[in-house]
Design a protein around this motif. Structure first.
Motif, PDB file in Angstrom:
ATOM      1  N   VAL A 334     -82.451  26.855  41.288  1.00 45.67           N
ATOM      2  CA  VAL A 334     -81.126  27.203  41.811  1.00 45.67           C
ATOM      3  C   VAL A 334     -80.108  26.290  41.143  1.00 45.67           C
ATOM      4  O   VAL A 334     -80.456  25.234  40.608  1.00 45.67           O
ATOM      5  CB  VAL A 334     -81.059  27.052  43.353  1.00 45.67           C
ATOM      6  N   THR A 335     -78.830  26.708  41.184  1.00 45.25           N
ATOM      7  CA  THR A 335     -77.784  25.944  40.493  1.00 45.25           C
ATOM      8  C   THR A 335     -76.684  25.560  41.468  1.00 45.25           C
ATOM      9  O   THR A 335     -76.221  26.391  42.266  1.00 45.25           O
ATOM     10  CB  THR A 335     -77.184  26.770  39.336  1.00 45.25           C
ATOM     11  N   TYR A 336     -76.265  24.298  41.394  1.00 45.40           N
ATOM     12  CA  TYR A 336     -75.160  23.783  42.205  1.00 45.40           C
ATOM     13  C   TYR A 336     -74.216  23.005  41.297  1.00 45.40           C
ATOM     14  O   TYR A 336     -74.637  22.050  40.629  1.00 45.40           O
ATOM     15  CB  TYR A 336     -75.667  22.870  43.327  1.00 45.40           C
ATOM     16  N   ARG A 337     -72.956  23.454  41.270  1.00 43.55           N
ATOM     17  CA  ARG A 337     -71.942  22.777  40.463  1.00 43.55           C
ATOM     18  C   ARG A 337     -72.420  22.598  39.019  1.00 43.55           C
ATOM     19  O   ARG A 337     -72.317  21.513  38.438  1.00 43.55           O
ATOM     20  CB  ARG A 337     -71.593  21.407  41.063  1.00 43.55           C
ATOM     21  N   ASN A 338     -72.974  23.652  38.475  1.00 41.62           N
ATOM     22  CA  ASN A 338     -73.485  23.663  37.096  1.00 41.62           C
ATOM     23  C   ASN A 338     -74.664  22.719  36.877  1.00 41.62           C
ATOM     24  O   ASN A 338     -75.026  22.424  35.739  1.00 41.62           O
ATOM     25  CB  ASN A 338     -72.369  23.317  36.099  1.00 41.62           C
ATOM     26  N   ARG A 339     -75.253  22.250  37.949  1.00 41.46           N
ATOM     27  CA  ARG A 339     -76.453  21.412  37.844  1.00 41.46           C
ATOM     28  C   ARG A 339     -77.651  22.212  38.363  1.00 41.46           C
ATOM     29  O   ARG A 339     -77.597  22.799  39.439  1.00 41.46           O
ATOM     30  CB  ARG A 339     -76.303  20.131  38.674  1.00 41.46           C
ATOM     31  N   TYR A 371     -77.594  21.840  51.895  1.00 38.92           N
ATOM     32  CA  TYR A 371     -76.260  22.182  51.378  1.00 38.92           C
ATOM     33  C   TYR A 371     -75.582  23.254  52.231  1.00 38.92           C
ATOM     34  O   TYR A 371     -74.402  23.138  52.578  1.00 38.92           O
ATOM     35  CB  TYR A 371     -76.361  22.639  49.925  1.00 38.92           C
ATOM     36  N   GLU A 372     -76.328  24.293  52.570  1.00 39.66           N
ATOM     37  CA  GLU A 372     -75.739  25.382  53.356  1.00 39.66           C
ATOM     38  C   GLU A 372     -75.282  24.923  54.737  1.00 39.66           C
ATOM     39  O   GLU A 372     -74.278  25.422  55.267  1.00 39.66           O
ATOM     40  CB  GLU A 372     -76.748  26.529  53.503  1.00 39.66           C
ATOM     41  N   ASN A 373     -75.970  23.970  55.318  1.00 41.26           N
ATOM     42  CA  ASN A 373     -75.668  23.558  56.690  1.00 41.26           C
ATOM     43  C   ASN A 373     -74.732  22.357  56.795  1.00 41.26           C
ATOM     44  O   ASN A 373     -74.204  22.093  57.881  1.00 41.26           O
ATOM     45  CB  ASN A 373     -76.972  23.250  57.429  1.00 41.26           C
ATOM     46  N   TYR A 374     -74.528  21.641  55.696  1.00 43.62           N
ATOM     47  CA  TYR A 374     -73.689  20.441  55.782  1.00 43.62           C
ATOM     48  C   TYR A 374     -72.557  20.404  54.750  1.00 43.62           C
ATOM     49  O   TYR A 374     -71.814  19.412  54.698  1.00 43.62           O
ATOM     50  CB  TYR A 374     -74.552  19.182  55.615  1.00 43.62           C
ATOM     51  N   LYS A 375     -72.404  21.462  53.952  1.00 44.69           N
ATOM     52  CA  LYS A 375     -71.391  21.410  52.888  1.00 44.69           C
ATOM     53  C   LYS A 375     -69.971  21.290  53.448  1.00 44.69           C
ATOM     54  O   LYS A 375     -69.090  20.698  52.803  1.00 44.69           O
ATOM     55  CB  LYS A 375     -71.508  22.632  51.979  1.00 44.69           C
ATOM     56  N   GLU A 376     -69.740  21.822  54.633  1.00 39.59           N
ATOM     57  CA  GLU A 376     -68.404  21.726  55.234  1.00 39.59           C
ATOM     58  C   GLU A 376     -68.192  20.383  55.932  1.00 39.59           C
ATOM     59  O   GLU A 376     -67.056  19.969  56.158  1.00 39.59           O
ATOM     60  CB  GLU A 376     -68.195  22.865  56.243  1.00 39.59           C
ATOM     61  N   TRP A 414     -68.829   9.161  45.778  1.00 43.41           N
ATOM     62  CA  TRP A 414     -69.150  10.488  46.337  1.00 43.41           C
ATOM     63  C   TRP A 414     -68.545  11.566  45.439  1.00 43.41           C
ATOM     64  O   TRP A 414     -67.407  11.466  44.998  1.00 43.41           O
ATOM     65  CB  TRP A 414     -68.575  10.619  47.747  1.00 43.41           C
ATOM     66  N   SER A 415     -69.340  12.591  45.169  1.00 46.15           N
ATOM     67  CA  SER A 415     -68.862  13.706  44.351  1.00 46.15           C
ATOM     68  C   SER A 415     -69.352  15.015  44.967  1.00 46.15           C
ATOM     69  O   SER A 415     -70.117  15.015  45.939  1.00 46.15           O
ATOM     70  CB  SER A 415     -69.378  13.574  42.910  1.00 46.15           C
ATOM     71  N   ARG A 416     -68.965  16.119  44.377  1.00 47.02           N
ATOM     72  CA  ARG A 416     -69.351  17.427  44.904  1.00 47.02           C
ATOM     73  C   ARG A 416     -70.847  17.686  44.745  1.00 47.02           C
ATOM     74  O   ARG A 416     -71.398  18.559  45.413  1.00 47.02           O
ATOM     75  CB  ARG A 416     -68.543  18.525  44.214  1.00 47.02           C
ATOM     76  N   ILE A 417     -71.475  16.937  43.865  1.00 47.47           N
ATOM     77  CA  ILE A 417     -72.908  17.110  43.655  1.00 47.47           C
ATOM     78  C   ILE A 417     -73.742  16.167  44.520  1.00 47.47           C
ATOM     79  O   ILE A 417     -74.974  16.279  44.584  1.00 47.47           O
ATOM     80  CB  ILE A 417     -73.245  16.895  42.155  1.00 47.47           C
ATOM     81  N   SER A 418     -73.091  15.245  45.207  1.00 46.73           N
ATOM     82  CA  SER A 418     -73.814  14.206  45.965  1.00 46.73           C
ATOM     83  C   SER A 418     -74.725  14.791  47.035  1.00 46.73           C
ATOM     84  O   SER A 418     -75.891  14.391  47.167  1.00 46.73           O
ATOM     85  CB  SER A 418     -72.828  13.229  46.616  1.00 46.73           C
ATOM     86  N   LEU A 419     -74.212  15.748  47.825  1.00 53.07           N
ATOM     87  CA  LEU A 419     -74.986  16.284  48.947  1.00 53.07           C
ATOM     88  C   LEU A 419     -76.277  16.980  48.491  1.00 53.07           C
ATOM     89  O   LEU A 419     -77.364  16.640  48.991  1.00 53.07           O
ATOM     90  CB  LEU A 419     -74.125  17.226  49.788  1.00 53.07           C
TER      91      LEU A 419
END
Length: 666
Positions: A334-339, A371-376, A414-419
């Motif tokens: 799977v891919t998150y933020r191009n990672r 990610y789905e449960n804590y991204k917000e 902290w960045s968008r990929i951290s979580l």
């Protein structure tokens, strides 16, 4: 002519005046030295010829939890001879008897010794070496020999004492036992238990008055010390020698098999937090392994999949999802933020539940769930990590404890990929002991206790200080969450990534971990850290354990936690499970063995009163038994490791010095 006489007379007056002034100056100076500065110069002269020397106090012993010696101070003596001290009459009368007596103790020829003494007398040698590295018993015996029994002034005996620190079990747990000494720069370095508890161990130094003799040497003025040194207290550690031996050799075997750079293994008692074994081994240039750094305490690194325990506790505790929730592994990527997030199993696992994803350590499942449960609200997830104490050091008594790194939302780092990265154990850093502390809390019904290395400080049989179990978190999660998490950890071993470790004979629970280290520096610097953390028995845990092995040889593509670290965990659990007797068994054995000596200290007290027969050593820690017998003047051969099982010379037999006794240990 008269003028010339007057000039001569003037010169005489001038010379006389100068002489008078010089004489007056000398007289004044002498008076000043004698009466005004006399005390100073007398003190200076005395300091240069007579001086107090420090006698270091014997450091207290460090014991294991079962009473075995881990570190002890042994006095060593050097005896010299001042050949100018005895009168000619005393020298001629006693020198032959002295040589004959020394020949027996030093295993030298009497004629050679006699010749050496006579040469020293002829050359006025005031510092002749008689013997070095002598035990207390040998030194006390030599003091009673002819001539030497007349003392320092009449007999010429010079006694020098040095205290040597010994580790009876050798290099095992050397870094944790530690030391306290001055380095090459003259700075005091404190390492391990020796350094952390030095205030109890060090004691109080004594003083001995010495006089300067020929060639810059110093000789004690009296046989007695000015101030006798006071021994330090004994420290009783939590280490169990038997479990330590198992952990050490299990880790060593696997490091050698995989030619790994370094690794650690720690065993903790579930209820108390007592560290029963801790092994830290690093690879030397010649391929051998030895203790250099306390990796378990000092090395903070990305843990990889062992961190997924945090994911499932948080998700279940916050009631975000249940273990039955189904996730698609999307072909293992799977891919998150191009990672890209990949599973180790090529092609993924299809559609599986959260519980199954944990069992097979699916990165795609756990990252999606978190990610789905804590991204917000990522703080909600990170707060669980903080509540577990993983964002701060454990506060161990040792210097150099590794500092954890847990990025906090809204702060630098902290960045968008951290979580999503945190969900699979990357972008964070914790020490092996921190990871073990969390797993131990799961084993201990949710109660998180601080790892403990020392249980008490003693002065002989008097307890000076005790160290109680310290609770860090009285409840890391609810009983419902705990029950589900423990079932998943047990299934990891039964049917998950650690299924190779499963045994029907004894149950284990835990989690594998395989982390890429230094991946951000490129392939040439990247390596793997393989780990396994868990506890045993699974149903009623007595011990928790973590094994971490860094930089295993990857030539055969076999670097996963289950293959590299897992076998060490299983070996430790298996040996402890099957070989360590229960407390009830030990008590029964002790009742059966009559007059059994339980420790070196108690028998040594008896020895001072009646040093005539061999003691019953059965059940005594092997290292203590060896030290005891050697102090009796016997030669000892120990076979095996642990406590004394058999002794070749039975208890009650007369003690004969230099006899060889064989101890069979188990």
């Amino acid at each position: 002519m008269a003028v010339e006489d007057r000039n001569i007379l003037k010169r005489i007056y001038v010379v006389a005046f100068v002489i008078l002034m010089m004489s007056s100056a000398v007289a004044i100076k002498l008076t000043n030295i004698q009466w005004v500065e006399g005390d100073y110069y007398r003190k200076l002269a005395q300091e240069r010829t007579i001086k107090n020397f420090v006698i270091p106090a014997n450091r207290g012993n460090v014991y294991s939890s079962d009473g075995s010696l881990l570190a002890t101070s042994i006095p060593e003596y050097t005896i010299r001879f001042d050949a100018c001290a005895p009168s000619q009459e005393n020298f001629d009368k006693h020198i032959k008897g002295l040589s004959d007596s020394l020949a027996v103790v030093l295993k030298k020829s009497s004629s050679v010794l006699l010749n050496d003494f006579r040469k020293a007398r002829a050359h006025k040698n005031r510092y002749m070496l008689v013997g070095r590295k002598l035990s207390y018993t040998e030194h006390a015996t030599i003091k009673g020999f002819p001539l030497f029994n007349l003392g320092a002034y009449k007999g010429g005996i010079i006694i020098e004492q040095e205290t040597v620190r010994e580790h009876p079990i050798g290099k095992i747990a050397e870094r944790t036992i530690g030391y306290e000494r001055f380095n090459d720069a003259g700075l005091l370095t404190r390492v391990g238990i020796e350094g952390a508890f030095g205030q109890y161990l060090k004691g109080k130094d004594g003083k001995v008055l010495k006089q300067k003799i020929a060639k810059g040497q110093w000789k004690p003025i009296r046989d007695n010390n000015e101030v006798e040194p006071v021994d330090g207290y004994d420290v009783v550690s939590t280490i169990d020698v038997y479990i330590q031996d198992i952990a050490h050799h299990a880790l060593l075997k696997q490091l050698e098999l995989y030619e790994a750079e370094h690794g650690c293994a720690v065993v903790m008692e579930t209820k108390t937090g007592n560290i029963k074994a801790i092994s830290n081994l690093g690879r030397a240039g010649d391929g051998s392994y030895y203790e250099t750094i306390n990796y378990a305490v000092a090395e903070s690194h990305e843990p990889g999949s062992t961190f997924k325990l945090v994911d499932v506790i948080a998700l279940l505790e916050d009631k975000k999802i249940d273990t039955s929730k189904i996730y698609n592994t999307y072909g293992g990527q799977v891919t998150y933020r191009n990672r890209k997030v990949r599973d180790s199993h090529e092609g993924g696992y299809g559609k599986i539940s959260l519980a199954r994803g944990f069992e097979v350590s699916s990165n795609t499942v756990l990252v999606q769930a978190v990610y789905e449960n804590y991204k917000e609200n990522p703080s909600q997830f990170v707060n669980h990590i903080n509540r577990f104490g993983l964002n701060q050091s454990l506060g161990l008594p040792f210097k150099g404890e590794g500092r954890p790194r847990i990025p906090q939302p809204g702060e630098n780092g902290w960045s968008r990929i951290s979580l999503p990265w945190m969900a699979m154990g990357y972008g964070v850093a914790v020490t092996p002991l921190q990871t073990l502390t969390l797993y131990n809390a799961v084993a201990n019904n949710g109660i998180m206790v601080k790892p403990k290395f020392v249980q008490e400080v003693k002065e002989w049989n008097k307890i000076v200080k005790t160290f109680d179990t310290e609770v860090i978190n009285s409840r890391i999660c609810s009983d419902g969450t705990l029950k589900k998490v423990r079932a998943m950890l047990q299934n990891v071993v039964k049917r998950g990534t650690a299924s190779k470790l499963y045994s029907k004979d004894f149950s284990m629970a835990g989690k594998t971990g395989t982390a890429q280290i230094n991946y951000h520096k490129g392939d040439t610097h990247m390596y793997y850290a393989s780990s396994f953390a868990g506890y045993f028995p699974a149903e009623n845990p007595a011990y928790s354990c973590i094994v971490v092995i860094h930089k295993p040889n990857t030539s055969n593509n076999n670097y996963y936690g289950a293959d590299v670290a897992g076998p060490v965990f299983k070996r430790i659990a298996q040996k402890v499970f099957t070989d360590v007797p229960s407390t009830d068994v030990i008590k029964t054995l002790q009742r059966k063995v009559k007059n059994q000596e339980k420790s070196y200290i108690t028998y040594n007290d008896k020895l001072n009163k009646k040093p005539t027969v061999i003691p019953n050593l059965k059940g005594m820690p092997g290292m203590d038994a060896v030290a005891l017998l050697e102090n009796l003047g016997m030669k000892v051969k120990a076979v095996g490791f642990g406590k004394v099982k058999k002794q070749s010379i039975q208890a009650g037999q007369p003690i004969r010095k230099n006899n060889i006794i064989v101890l069979e240990l188990s």
